[in-house]
Design a protein around this motif. Structure first.
Motif, PDB file in Angstrom:
ATOM      1  N   ALA A 134       0.833  -1.202   0.000  1.00 56.20           N
ATOM      2  CA  ALA A 134       0.000   0.000   0.000  1.00 56.20           C
ATOM      3  C   ALA A 134       0.874   1.261   0.000  1.00 56.20           C
ATOM      4  O   ALA A 134       0.576   2.226  -0.709  1.00 56.20           O
ATOM      5  N   PHE A 135       1.951   1.244   0.780  1.00 58.88           N
ATOM      6  CA  PHE A 135       2.861   2.394   0.781  1.00 58.88           C
ATOM      7  C   PHE A 135       3.404   2.652  -0.624  1.00 58.88           C
ATOM      8  O   PHE A 135       3.452   3.796  -1.088  1.00 58.88           O
ATOM      9  N   GLN A 136       3.852   1.595  -1.284  1.00 60.43           N
ATOM     10  CA  GLN A 136       4.452   1.743  -2.604  1.00 60.43           C
ATOM     11  C   GLN A 136       3.431   2.225  -3.630  1.00 60.43           C
ATOM     12  O   GLN A 136       3.781   2.961  -4.556  1.00 60.43           O
ATOM     13  N   TYR A 137       2.177   1.834  -3.472  1.00 68.38           N
ATOM     14  CA  TYR A 137       1.146   2.330  -4.375  1.00 68.38           C
ATOM     15  C   TYR A 137       1.018   3.840  -4.248  1.00 68.38           C
ATOM     16  O   TYR A 137       0.993   4.573  -5.248  1.00 68.38           O
ATOM     17  N   PHE A 138       0.943   4.314  -3.023  1.00 67.23           N
ATOM     18  CA  PHE A 138       0.823   5.756  -2.808  1.00 67.23           C
ATOM     19  C   PHE A 138       2.035   6.499  -3.354  1.00 67.23           C
ATOM     20  O   PHE A 138       1.909   7.512  -4.040  1.00 67.23           O
ATOM     21  N   GLU A 191       1.899  20.477  -6.328  1.00 63.63           N
ATOM     22  CA  GLU A 191       1.571  20.221  -7.724  1.00 63.63           C
ATOM     23  C   GLU A 191       2.640  19.355  -8.395  1.00 63.63           C
ATOM     24  O   GLU A 191       3.826  19.683  -8.413  1.00 63.63           O
ATOM     25  N   GLY A 192       2.197  18.212  -8.935  1.00 62.68           N
ATOM     26  CA  GLY A 192       3.088  17.350  -9.694  1.00 62.68           C
ATOM     27  C   GLY A 192       4.059  16.526  -8.881  1.00 62.68           C
ATOM     28  O   GLY A 192       4.896  15.822  -9.452  1.00 62.68           O
ATOM     29  N   ARG A 193       3.945  16.581  -7.556  1.00 60.20           N
ATOM     30  CA  ARG A 193       4.870  15.818  -6.715  1.00 60.20           C
ATOM     31  C   ARG A 193       4.304  14.442  -6.385  1.00 60.20           C
ATOM     32  O   ARG A 193       3.099  14.249  -6.333  1.00 60.20           O
ATOM     33  N   LYS A 194       5.188  13.487  -6.165  1.00 62.97           N
ATOM     34  CA  LYS A 194       4.747  12.171  -5.734  1.00 62.97           C
ATOM     35  C   LYS A 194       4.119  12.264  -4.338  1.00 62.97           C
ATOM     36  O   LYS A 194       4.438  13.147  -3.558  1.00 62.97           O
ATOM     37  N   PHE A 195       3.230  11.353  -4.051  1.00 66.57           N
ATOM     38  CA  PHE A 195       2.546  11.313  -2.756  1.00 66.57           C
ATOM     39  C   PHE A 195       3.493  10.687  -1.733  1.00 66.57           C
ATOM     40  O   PHE A 195       3.495   9.483  -1.523  1.00 66.57           O
ATOM     41  N   GLU A 196       4.296  11.531  -1.109  1.00 67.24           N
ATOM     42  CA  GLU A 196       5.207  11.050  -0.073  1.00 67.24           C
ATOM     43  C   GLU A 196       4.466  11.031   1.261  1.00 67.24           C
ATOM     44  O   GLU A 196       4.054  12.068   1.769  1.00 67.24           O
ATOM     45  N   GLY A 213      -6.776   8.512  -2.290  1.00 65.66           N
ATOM     46  CA  GLY A 213      -5.775   7.526  -2.670  1.00 65.66           C
ATOM     47  C   GLY A 213      -6.165   6.119  -2.255  1.00 65.66           C
ATOM     48  O   GLY A 213      -5.937   5.149  -2.998  1.00 65.66           O
ATOM     49  N   LEU A 214      -6.776   5.983  -1.090  1.00 69.19           N
ATOM     50  CA  LEU A 214      -7.257   4.671  -0.655  1.00 69.19           C
ATOM     51  C   LEU A 214      -8.326   4.153  -1.618  1.00 69.19           C
ATOM     52  O   LEU A 214      -8.355   2.966  -1.961  1.00 69.19           O
TER      53      LEU A 214
END
Length: 220
Positions: free
Chosen positions: A69-73, A85-90, A133-134
């Protein structure tokens, strides 16, 4: 946020080699290194106690499932708007604890332990993107055929906030943009679907005037 069904997740030696972020957050909260309210502290204490005592009750923590699940996010989802904007969901450590708790804890049958979660945070802490995201994970990557995902609220506008965040994340993600189709014009989307698994994600509310029957929600 509610997951009304549960699915199995396979183990991965690669995932097992990664740090356990769920446990790390719990340890930091209990030790006072992270300031948190009493309910969060209690949840963290429970997590740590159950890592030791849970097997006696048929409970175990599936680190690989939490890591999936972490890697999906963090590898699939992209944020939109403002400074993100445009950043990965860290994931913030507190978000990792929420996701890890939901997806990592399993019962003796291998299914997820928790079907329901209550998440309360201050305004601007990313609750809607997290929930969106979930929902996207449930629609595209949980291995559930015909998954029905709903963003529900009393008012249509309220339900639409979370859904709109999910729509933006899909459009920003090269991986999801190829797999998800929308119903409605640009900026007026009212449903999205992953046809490969016959799954959909849509907002619902009491004031829509619809009386549809037979929903079988996977995530709400």
């Amino acid at each position: 946020m509610v997951a009304t069904k549960t699915t199995r997740a396979s183990n991965s030696s690669t995932a097992q080699a990664r740090p356990d972020r769920t446990k790390a957050y719990a340890l930091d909260v209990v030790a006072g290194r992270i300031i948190a309210g009493p309910h969060v502290r209690n949840a963290c204490r429970r997590h740590l106690q159950d890592l030791i005592q849970g097997p006696e009750r048929g409970l175990y923590f599936d680190h690989a499932a939490a890591e999936y699940a972490f890697q999906y996010f963090e590898n699939v989802l992209m944020l939109s708007e403002g400074q993100f904007e445009g950043r990965k969901f860290e994931l913030h450590p507190s978000q990792a604890f929420i996701i890890g708790s939901l997806f990592g804890w399993k019962g003796a049958d291998g299914l997820r332990r928790f079907r329901r979660a209550y998440v309360e945070q201050g305004k601007g802490n990313g609750k809607s993107p997290l929930a969106g995201g979930l929902g996207l994970l449930g629609m595209t990557a949980a291995g559930e055929a015909g998954a029905q995902i709903y963003s529900a609220a009393a008012k249509k506008d309220q339900a639409g906030i979370l859904f709109a965040d999910a729509v933006k994340m899909v459009k920003k993600s090269p991986l999801l943009a190829k797999r998800v189709e929308f119903a409605g014009g640009e900026g007026r989307e009212f449903s999205m679907a992953n046809h490969a698994s016959a799954s959909f994600f849509r907002p619902v509310s009491r004031d829509t005037g619809r009386t549809g029957s037979g929903p079988r929600p996977f995530f709400v």
